[in-house]
Every structure is written in structure tokens, then in C-alpha cells.
Design a protein around this motif. Structure first.
Motif, PDB file in Angstrom:
ATOM      1  N   MET A 212     102.296  38.499  48.289  1.00 49.59           N
ATOM      2  CA  MET A 212     101.938  39.358  49.423  1.00 49.59           C
ATOM      3  C   MET A 212     100.448  39.205  49.725  1.00 49.59           C
ATOM      4  SD  MET A 212     102.615  43.435  49.927  1.00 49.59           S
ATOM      5  CE  MET A 212     101.564  43.928  48.562  1.00 49.59           C
ATOM      6  N   LYS A 213     100.138  39.002  50.991  1.00 49.17           N
ATOM      7  CA  LYS A 213      98.750  38.825  51.415  1.00 49.17           C
ATOM      8  C   LYS A 213      98.064  40.186  51.563  1.00 49.17           C
ATOM      9  CE  LYS A 213      99.543  34.402  52.001  1.00 49.17           C
ATOM     10  NZ  LYS A 213      98.944  33.357  51.129  1.00 49.17           N
ATOM     11  N   PHE A 214      96.717  40.197  51.362  1.00 50.82           N
ATOM     12  CA  PHE A 214      95.932  41.413  51.577  1.00 50.82           C
ATOM     13  C   PHE A 214      94.522  41.029  52.009  1.00 50.82           C
ATOM     14  CE2 PHE A 214      95.256  40.299  47.183  1.00 50.82           C
ATOM     15  CZ  PHE A 214      93.900  40.509  46.983  1.00 50.82           C
ATOM     16  N   MET A 215      93.822  42.000  52.586  1.00 48.40           N
ATOM     17  CA  MET A 215      92.463  41.760  53.091  1.00 48.40           C
ATOM     18  C   MET A 215      91.629  43.014  52.841  1.00 48.40           C
ATOM     19  SD  MET A 215      91.311  40.801  56.979  1.00 48.40           S
ATOM     20  CE  MET A 215      89.615  40.446  57.414  1.00 48.40           C
ATOM     21  N   LYS A 216      90.445  42.837  52.245  1.00 45.97           N
ATOM     22  CA  LYS A 216      89.551  43.948  51.976  1.00 45.97           C
ATOM     23  C   LYS A 216      88.428  43.987  53.011  1.00 45.97           C
ATOM     24  CE  LYS A 216      90.164  44.756  47.032  1.00 45.97           C
ATOM     25  NZ  LYS A 216      89.492  44.891  45.715  1.00 45.97           N
ATOM     26  N   LEU A 217      88.195  45.195  53.545  1.00 48.03           N
ATOM     27  CA  LEU A 217      87.120  45.419  54.507  1.00 48.03           C
ATOM     28  C   LEU A 217      86.147  46.435  53.920  1.00 48.03           C
ATOM     29  CD1 LEU A 217      89.268  45.803  57.762  1.00 48.03           C
ATOM     30  CD2 LEU A 217      88.148  43.735  56.918  1.00 48.03           C
ATOM     31  N   GLY A 218      84.877  46.257  54.166  1.00 48.08           N
ATOM     32  CA  GLY A 218      83.873  47.185  53.665  1.00 48.08           C
ATOM     33  C   GLY A 218      83.540  46.945  52.210  1.00 48.08           C
ATOM     34  N   SER A 219      82.451  47.594  51.780  1.00 49.23           N
ATOM     35  CA  SER A 219      81.999  47.392  50.408  1.00 49.23           C
ATOM     36  C   SER A 219      81.664  48.691  49.681  1.00 49.23           C
ATOM     37  CB  SER A 219      80.748  46.493  50.409  1.00 49.23           C
ATOM     38  OG  SER A 219      79.724  47.068  51.215  1.00 49.23           O
ATOM     39  N   LYS A 220      81.471  49.778  50.410  1.00 50.07           N
ATOM     40  CA  LYS A 220      81.129  51.051  49.781  1.00 50.07           C
ATOM     41  C   LYS A 220      82.359  51.652  49.101  1.00 50.07           C
ATOM     42  CE  LYS A 220      77.526  52.140  53.168  1.00 50.07           C
ATOM     43  NZ  LYS A 220      77.068  53.106  54.185  1.00 50.07           N
ATOM     44  N   PRO A 221      82.175  52.395  48.033  1.00 46.07           N
ATOM     45  CA  PRO A 221      83.315  53.023  47.369  1.00 46.07           C
ATOM     46  C   PRO A 221      83.930  54.111  48.240  1.00 46.07           C
ATOM     47  CG  PRO A 221      81.243  53.790  46.419  1.00 46.07           C
ATOM     48  CD  PRO A 221      80.896  52.663  47.348  1.00 46.07           C
ATOM     49  N   ASP A 222      85.193  54.330  48.014  1.00 44.17           N
ATOM     50  CA  ASP A 222      85.930  55.337  48.773  1.00 44.17           C
ATOM     51  C   ASP A 222      85.452  56.733  48.346  1.00 44.17           C
ATOM     52  OD1 ASP A 222      87.661  56.945  50.113  1.00 44.17           O
ATOM     53  OD2 ASP A 222      89.496  56.113  49.237  1.00 44.17           O
ATOM     54  N   ALA A 223      84.856  57.486  49.309  1.00 40.82           N
ATOM     55  CA  ALA A 223      84.297  58.805  48.994  1.00 40.82           C
ATOM     56  C   ALA A 223      85.079  59.953  49.610  1.00 40.82           C
ATOM     57  CB  ALA A 223      82.840  58.860  49.450  1.00 40.82           C
ATOM     58  N   PHE A 224      86.179  59.651  50.265  1.00 35.87           N
ATOM     59  CA  PHE A 224      86.961  60.720  50.895  1.00 35.87           C
ATOM     60  C   PHE A 224      87.568  61.619  49.833  1.00 35.87           C
ATOM     61  CE2 PHE A 224      86.470  58.732  54.892  1.00 35.87           C
ATOM     62  CZ  PHE A 224      86.908  59.619  55.853  1.00 35.87           C
ATOM     63  N   GLN A 225      87.472  62.918  50.081  1.00 38.45           N
ATOM     64  CA  GLN A 225      88.039  63.911  49.177  1.00 38.45           C
ATOM     65  C   GLN A 225      88.885  64.893  49.970  1.00 38.45           C
ATOM     66  OE1 GLN A 225      85.020  65.780  46.747  1.00 38.45           O
ATOM     67  NE2 GLN A 225      84.166  63.802  46.064  1.00 38.45           N
ATOM     68  N   GLY A 226      89.750  65.580  49.256  1.00 36.42           N
ATOM     69  CA  GLY A 226      90.645  66.503  49.913  1.00 36.42           C
ATOM     70  C   GLY A 226      90.512  67.915  49.386  1.00 36.42           C
ATOM     71  N   GLN A 227      90.799  68.857  50.250  1.00 34.69           N
ATOM     72  CA  GLN A 227      90.827  70.268  49.887  1.00 34.69           C
ATOM     73  C   GLN A 227      92.207  70.797  50.294  1.00 34.69           C
ATOM     74  OE1 GLN A 227      87.508  72.519  51.336  1.00 34.69           O
ATOM     75  NE2 GLN A 227      88.463  74.485  50.895  1.00 34.69           N
ATOM     76  N   GLY A 228      93.126  70.737  49.327  1.00 39.44           N
ATOM     77  CA  GLY A 228      94.509  71.023  49.671  1.00 39.44           C
ATOM     78  C   GLY A 228      95.119  69.824  50.377  1.00 39.44           C
ATOM     79  N   ASN A 229      96.139  70.110  51.141  1.00 44.45           N
ATOM     80  CA  ASN A 229      96.830  69.027  51.861  1.00 44.45           C
ATOM     81  C   ASN A 229      96.396  68.914  53.307  1.00 44.45           C
ATOM     82  OD1 ASN A 229      98.396  68.388  49.579  1.00 44.45           O
ATOM     83  ND2 ASN A 229      99.910  69.985  50.115  1.00 44.45           N
TER      84      ASN A 229
ATOM     85  N   VAL B 117      92.651  38.851  63.130  1.00 48.08           N
ATOM     86  CA  VAL B 117      92.408  37.654  62.316  1.00 48.08           C
ATOM     87  C   VAL B 117      93.334  37.652  61.102  1.00 48.08           C
ATOM     88  CG1 VAL B 117      90.740  36.495  60.832  1.00 48.08           C
ATOM     89  CG2 VAL B 117      90.021  37.369  63.062  1.00 48.08           C
ATOM     90  N   PHE B 118      93.459  38.802  60.467  1.00 54.99           N
ATOM     91  CA  PHE B 118      94.329  38.912  59.288  1.00 54.99           C
ATOM     92  C   PHE B 118      95.789  38.652  59.647  1.00 54.99           C
ATOM     93  CE2 PHE B 118      96.694  41.874  56.335  1.00 54.99           C
ATOM     94  CZ  PHE B 118      96.636  41.024  55.247  1.00 54.99           C
ATOM     95  N   LEU B 119      96.230  39.189  60.763  1.00 51.17           N
ATOM     96  CA  LEU B 119      97.619  38.984  61.200  1.00 51.17           C
ATOM     97  C   LEU B 119      97.902  37.513  61.471  1.00 51.17           C
ATOM     98  CD1 LEU B 119      98.225  42.006  63.633  1.00 51.17           C
ATOM     99  CD2 LEU B 119      99.431  41.559  61.493  1.00 51.17           C
ATOM    100  N   ASN B 120      97.055  36.888  62.239  1.00 44.93           N
ATOM    101  CA  ASN B 120      97.317  35.521  62.682  1.00 44.93           C
ATOM    102  C   ASN B 120      97.097  34.484  61.586  1.00 44.93           C
ATOM    103  OD1 ASN B 120      97.929  36.369  65.326  1.00 44.93           O
ATOM    104  ND2 ASN B 120      95.753  36.376  65.885  1.00 44.93           N
ATOM    105  N   SER B 121      96.116  34.712  60.726  1.00 44.65           N
ATOM    106  CA  SER B 121      95.794  33.706  59.717  1.00 44.65           C
ATOM    107  C   SER B 121      96.587  33.864  58.430  1.00 44.65           C
ATOM    108  CB  SER B 121      94.292  33.764  59.391  1.00 44.65           C
ATOM    109  OG  SER B 121      93.957  35.017  58.809  1.00 44.65           O
ATOM    110  N   SER B 122      97.103  35.054  58.164  1.00 45.82           N
ATOM    111  CA  SER B 122      97.786  35.288  56.885  1.00 45.82           C
ATOM    112  C   SER B 122      99.197  35.835  57.048  1.00 45.82           C
ATOM    113  CB  SER B 122      96.954  36.258  56.020  1.00 45.82           C
ATOM    114  OG  SER B 122      95.701  35.708  55.717  1.00 45.82           O
ATOM    115  N   ILE B 123      99.320  36.984  57.676  1.00 48.28           N
ATOM    116  CA  ILE B 123     100.617  37.674  57.731  1.00 48.28           C
ATOM    117  C   ILE B 123     101.680  36.837  58.427  1.00 48.28           C
ATOM    118  CG2 ILE B 123     101.852  39.664  58.665  1.00 48.28           C
ATOM    119  CD1 ILE B 123     100.133  40.354  56.278  1.00 48.28           C
ATOM    120  N   LEU B 124     101.400  36.380  59.615  1.00 51.43           N
ATOM    121  CA  LEU B 124     102.399  35.659  60.400  1.00 51.43           C
ATOM    122  C   LEU B 124     102.690  34.263  59.860  1.00 51.43           C
ATOM    123  CD1 LEU B 124     101.362  36.736  64.009  1.00 51.43           C
ATOM    124  CD2 LEU B 124     103.162  37.679  62.556  1.00 51.43           C
ATOM    125  N   ARG B 125     101.902  33.790  58.922  1.00 52.98           N
ATOM    126  CA  ARG B 125     102.167  32.506  58.284  1.00 52.98           C
ATOM    127  C   ARG B 125     103.009  32.666  57.018  1.00 52.98           C
ATOM    128  NH1 ARG B 125      96.657  28.814  58.710  1.00 52.98           N
ATOM    129  NH2 ARG B 125      96.438  28.925  60.994  1.00 52.98           N
TER     130      ARG B 125
END
Length: 613
Positions: A1-18, A127-135
Motif C-alpha cells: 500500500m502506497k503512502f505519502m507524508k506531508l509536513g514535518s512538525k509533530p501532531d499537536a492536536f488535542q481533544g476535550q471530550g468528543n 501528485v500522489f494520486l497520479n504518481s502512486s495510487i492510480l499506478r
């Protein structure tokens, strides 16, 4: 399975309940974005630098002195929006076949275009769709599956169309050039075995089959599957037999195993759409591409779920072209109201009539090319008729147990096939026997009509022996069977006396036997061999030796009471036929067949003439 990473900062999102999501920071949040039931407490600057839509909405909210923005009918929901928000903050976002469509639709909704910033989210996803997913074969199928929940966005963005074209194009690739992984479980000894990395282990695998792709696309829902199959067929490179195999595999995957669950109210609507779609996807040469058993099973499902008439008619016409491949069990389709029979006899009658009409039409069209016909074509045609004859007789034997089956329906179906399709009448005799046992209240005229369906000359010895002891048959039929067996026996006695004339005489005797009793050639040869042996014994002993139980005259094998009845019928018939008086009935010239066989060998040398009324 193909994947693509965007960004470099760590994930800082937090939740308060749902229902609350936020980004912890030294700076206070200044905008609240509401998506569904979730509120996102965010900062304006990173969002406005990427999204043209948010620029407009924030400007409008500021004019109203509000810091809340509500995104209505957001594609992909809160999860898709959070991916876009993380991209705006420069946090790590991992795109894969399962979330890329949602991210693409969300980015389109937020207008994250190149005019706002170069290298924006829409550009990167494309770019991700055309170069990886659809191939990728399997990734294209996964993306197509996920796009269903994102309609009409995924449709308008051409994601669906591009996936379908990618899948259809790969199915048309020469199997010898397949280098990607695929699932193929139908013909492997080990179940659920998945073929991976074909290019790394070519020596350990068999050649790629033409239908390598059919199992993977079975995971698609019926609407997407329909569009993929139309695209595959439109390429014009796929053999009809592979299309038929693909539809059969899909039907096995999604249709319920039991008839009860198929016809239940819960599944009825979905199953109706499924069955109708499979029928409309059948190749134009479905009579060649699909097995008769599969088509009949599909027809059974179509009747149970109430598929439209056009679908059923098309299916019935296809089945009728290859009815010679059907089995009796395939044709046992339950009848629906208002029919009173257990099985749908009218449907089978329709199938047989269409098969006969089709073959007659072909025969008429080939009259001008009769001399050009190949011998194997003739043999195949003959074999088809014989197969249909066996199936019809077997089906008649099954439905004969139905007390609601009328005599007229039974006779009509039995007479639907030509005589050439039924060279041996043991099958129709068995069906008649069952019908007579299950319908004891038939009139004399009805019994006569039923028995008129069979020709006693075409019964085997075993069937004849059963018939003469069958109390359900009319007496006239029993007498006819007895008489014909006696004629064959008498012809055999005469052949023994003529065997000493040499090989030519033996051949003539064989021809005479064929005229009196048309039996298969092998059976005649066995009979002639038996006659030659008996002739040798006659020459040694001066009289006929006692024959074994297998070669005895069928009349002699009957109980004494049956022989006496036949003797009386023989004498009475001879008396009425020749107008002789009572005294002549007892003369030697009017001996019954049973008395003749039991008499001395000198009486067999006399010339007698037999008759029966």
C-alpha cells in the motif's frame, strides 16, 4: 500500500471530550470552526494562508463580530477537516489509499488552490494520486471503494472515473506482463492464499491466469462494480468467458447461500438490484461464456426476488441455447403463485420449446450448406439432442410425483422433443410409471394417452421385464410388450437354425433382427455371438441346450399366471383376426408363443404366422 507524508512538525492536536479539538499554544485561539458536531479552536493565520474559502468566511464573520465559522455538509466530516488543518499548521499528515479521497474533497471544499499558495494541498494530493495510487492495482480499488461515501464530490473531481479507468486498463494487460500482487483463491489448494511480489518469485508460481483480477474487484459495491465491468467490456480486449467467470465469482461472493435468506424482506430490495445488475452485465455471447448451471441459478434468484420481466426473458433465452448442458436438479425451480404445482413446469416447457425452435432454425438455415458441414458438428448436434432428451425424461420423473401436475402438462412436455432425442424409451417409461403410481384415479383414456408416449420397441430388456409385471399399465400395453419380446425371441430361434450357413448368413440374420427389433449394434453383436455358441451346441447334441437365466425368453421368466393370460390373449386375438371357429383355436397352427417355446424342437421347424389384435 502506497503512502505519502506531508509536513514535518509533530501532531499537536488535542481533544476535550468528543466534541472539542484544539491546538495548545502560547497564543490564544481566535477562530472556532464547526464541522458537524465538533468544534475546532484554531488560529486564523495558518488557516487563511492556505484556504481561500476560510479567508472569505472569516472576513464575513468579522463583519458580524463573530469568531465562529460553520462548515455545512463538509465532505469527509471532522476527520477530513482536521487533516487539512494539520497541513495548514505544517504538522505531519500521512496520506494513504483510505483517506486520500476524503482529503482531496476537503481540500477542494476549502479551496486550497495554487492561487493562494504554491504547493498547496490540492496539488500535492493530485501528485500522489497520479504518481502512486492510480499506478497500483489494489490501491486503485481501495480508493474507488472509499469514494462511494464521498459522492458527489469524488465524482465531480474525476476521482471515480480515473480509478475505474486505471482498474479497467490493468485488467486488459497481457497476463505474462503482470508484476503486481493480486488475490486468487478459487483454484488454489490452500485457501485464502494471497500471491504477493510476483516479480520476485517467478520460478515458484504458475503462469498468471486470464481471470487473475476477478476476485479483487468483488469487494466493490454493486454500483461501482457495474461501472468497472462496463469499462472492462468497453476496452474490447476481454474474452466473454472471463467476463462470465467474473460475474459468477461476484454472485457467489454477495448472493445469500440459502433461498430463504434471499427471498426475505430484509434483503429483498438489495438482492433484486444485485441480480438485475448481474444479468445486465452478462456478455452478449453468454450462451458460450457462462455455464448453464450458473445461468439457471441466476434465473432462480431472479424469479424469487421478483426481477423485472425483461431481465428474466433475456436470461431464459440464453439458457435455452445451451439447455443440453443442464441437469435435472438445475431445472427444479420452485413455482410461484398462481401456479399450483411444486415446480415451475411452464418455465421448463418454455425453455424446451425455445431450444427446439433454435435448433430447427439452424437446421433450416444450414440446408444449403449441408455438404460443407463437418462430421464432428453433426456428432455434437446429435449429442445435444440426446442430452436434452435425458434431461427432459429425468425432469418428468421428478415432477411426476406432484399430485397437482395435470396429464396434459405431462404429455405436452414429453412430446416437446423430437423422436431422435429419445432413442431409448426407458426414461419416459420410468416417468410414466411414477405418474401412474402417484395418480391412481386416472381414467382409462388418460392412461392410454400416457402410455402412447412410449414406443415399446425402444425399451431395453430390463424395462420390458418391468413393464410386463407392472399392474399400473393397461393390459393392452402389457400384451404388446410381451408380443414384441416373443417376436424377438422367435427371430432368435430362427437365426440359430440358419447360423450353419456361414458368415454371410449370419450377417443377413443380423440385418433381419435389426428390422424386427431395432437395437444398438453392440447389443446385436452380442446376441449373434450367443446364437453361434448355441448353434455349436445344437450340432453336438442334436437339440437345443437349455439356455442360462440371462438368455431366457422374457415370456418364460414371467409367473405362470401371466403366461396363461398371454396364451389366452394370443389365441383369442388369432381367432378374431382370422375368423376361425373354436376348434381351430386349439389346433397346432395357433399355438401361443409360450407353448411354442416349451414344445419340442421339431415344432420349431414348422412355418407359423403370428398375428395379434
Amino acid at each position: 500500500m502506497k503512502f505519502m507524508k506531508l509536513g514535518s512538525k509533530p501532531d499537536a492536536f488535542q481533544g476535550q471530550g468528543n466534541c472539542v479539538r484544539y491546538v495548545p499554544s502560547d497564543l490564544a485561539t481566535d477562530v472556532i470552526v464547526i464541522v458537524g458536531e465538533v468544534k475546532f479552536h484554531l488560529h486564523k493565520f495558518p488557516l487563511l494562508s492556505k484556504s481561500n474559502l476560510l479567508q472569505k468566511l472569516v472576513s464575513r464573520a468579522s463583519e458580524e463580530s463573530s469568531n465562529e465559522i460553520k462548515l455545512v455538509d463538509f465532505p469527509g466530516g471532522p476527520k477530513a477537516f482536521e487533516m487539512c488543518a494539520k497541513f495548514c499548521y505544517g504538522m505531519t499528515v500521512t496520506l494513504n489509499p483510505y483517506n486520500v479521497v476524503a482529503a482531496r474533497c476537503a481540500a477542494e471544499y476549502l479551496e486550497m488552490i495554487e492561487d493562494v499558495e504554491r504547493g498547496n494541498l490540492i496539488f500535492k494530493i493530485e501528485v500522489f494520486l497520479n504518481s502512486s495510487i492510480l499506478r497500483s492495482w489494489k490501491d486503485s480499488i481501495i480508493v474507488l471503494q472509499t469514494s462511494k461515501s464521498l459522492l458527489p464530490w469524488s465524482e465531480n473531481l474525476k476521482v471515480v472515473a480515473r480509478c475505474i479507468d486505471s482498474i479497467a486498463s490493468k485488467t486488459s494487460v497481457d497476463p505474462s506482463k503482470i508484476t503486481w500482487s493480486y488475490t486468487f483463491n478459487r483454484k488454489l489448494a490452500t485457501s485464502d492464499k494471497i500471491i504477493e511480489n510476483v516479480k520476485n518469485f517467478p520460478e515458484k508460481l504458475e503462469s498468471v491466469p486470464n481471470d487473475w483480477w476477478v476476485e479483487d474487484i468483488c469487494e466493490l459495491d454493486i454500483d461501482m462494480y457495474k461501472r468497472v465491468m462496463y469499462a472492462v467490456k468497453s476496452k474490447g480486449r476481454m474474452d466473454g468467458s472471463v467476463i462470465g467467470e467474473a460475474l459468477k465469482t461476484y454472485a457467489v461472493r454477495w448472493l445469500p447461500d440459502s433461498i430463504e435468506s434471499l427471498a426475505s424482506e430484509v434483503y429483498n430490495k438489495g438482492n433484486k438490484s444485485l441480480v438485475e445488475t448481474i444479468i445486465c452485465l452478462l456478455p452478449s455471447d453468454k450462451s458460450i461464456s457462462c455455464s448453464c448451471s450458473f445461468l439457471l441459478k441466476l434465473l432462480k434468484f431472479a424469479i424469487l426476488v421478483g426481477a423485472d420481466d425483461s431481465s428474466r426473458e433475456d436470461l431464459i433465452d440464453s439458457i435455452s441455447l445451451k439447455l443440453d448442458e443442464a441437469s435435472v436438479s438445475n431445472l427444479l425451480i420452485p413455482a410461484r403463485s398462481p401456479q399450483k404445482t411444486v415446480y415451475d413446469v411452464e418455465l421448463v416447457q418454455n425453455l424446451v420449446d425455445r431450444f427446439v425452435a433454435h435448433w430447427k432454425g439452424n437446421a433450416n438455415s444450414n440446408i444449403g450448406e449441408k455438404n460443407k458441414m463437418k462430421e464432428n458438428d453433426f456428432v455434437l448436434g446429435r449429442g445435444s439432442w440426446l442430452n436434452v432428451g435425458k434431461v427432459v425424461d429425468g425432469y418428468l420423473a421428478e415432477i411426476a410425483r406432484d399430485i397437482n401436475l395435470t396429464v396434459s402438462s405431462f404429455i405436452e412436455l414429453a412430446q416437446s422433443i423430437p423422436e431422435s432425442a429419445r432413442p431409448i424409451h426407458d426414461g419416459i417409461y420410468s416417468a410414466i410409471d411414477v405418474y401412474l403410481k402417484e395418480h391412481p384415479n386416472l381414467t382409462k383414456a388418460e392412461r392410454k394417452k400416457l402410455c402412447g408416449l412410449m414406443d415399446i420397441k425402444n425399451l431395453t430388456t430390463d424395462a420390458s421385464m418391468h413393464a410386463v409385471q407392472n399392474e399400473k399399465l393397461p393390459l393392452r400395453v402389457v400384451v404388446q410388450v410381451l408380443f414384441f419380446e416373443q417376436v424377438k425371441s422367435s427371430a432368435g430361434v430362427q437365426a440359430i437354425n440358419n447360423c450353419t450357413d456361414g458368415l454371410d448368413t449370419s450377417r443377413n440374420t443380423e440385418e433381419n433382427l435389426a428390422e424386427i427389433a431395432p437395437e444398438p449394434r453392440k447389443s446385436l453383436r452380442k446376441q449373434m455371438d450367443s446364437m453361434k455358441i448355441k448353434d455349436e451346441e445344437l450340432q453336438k447334441n442334436g437339440k437345443l441346450t437349455k439356455m442360462g437365466s440371462k438368455n431366457r425368453d422374457p415370456v418364460q421368466l414371467l409367473p405362470s399366471r401371466s403366461r396363461r393370460i398371454f396364451d389366452k390373449l394370443w389365441i383369442v386375438g388369432k381367432g378374431h383376426g382370422n375368423g376361425e371357429n373354436k376348434s381351430s383355436d386349439t389346433s397346432g397352427s395357433s399355438q401361443s408363443p409360450t407353448s411354442m417355446i416349451q414344445g419340442e424342437t421339431k415344432s420349431t421347424s414348422r412355418q407359423r404366422r403370428y398375428s395379434i389384435s
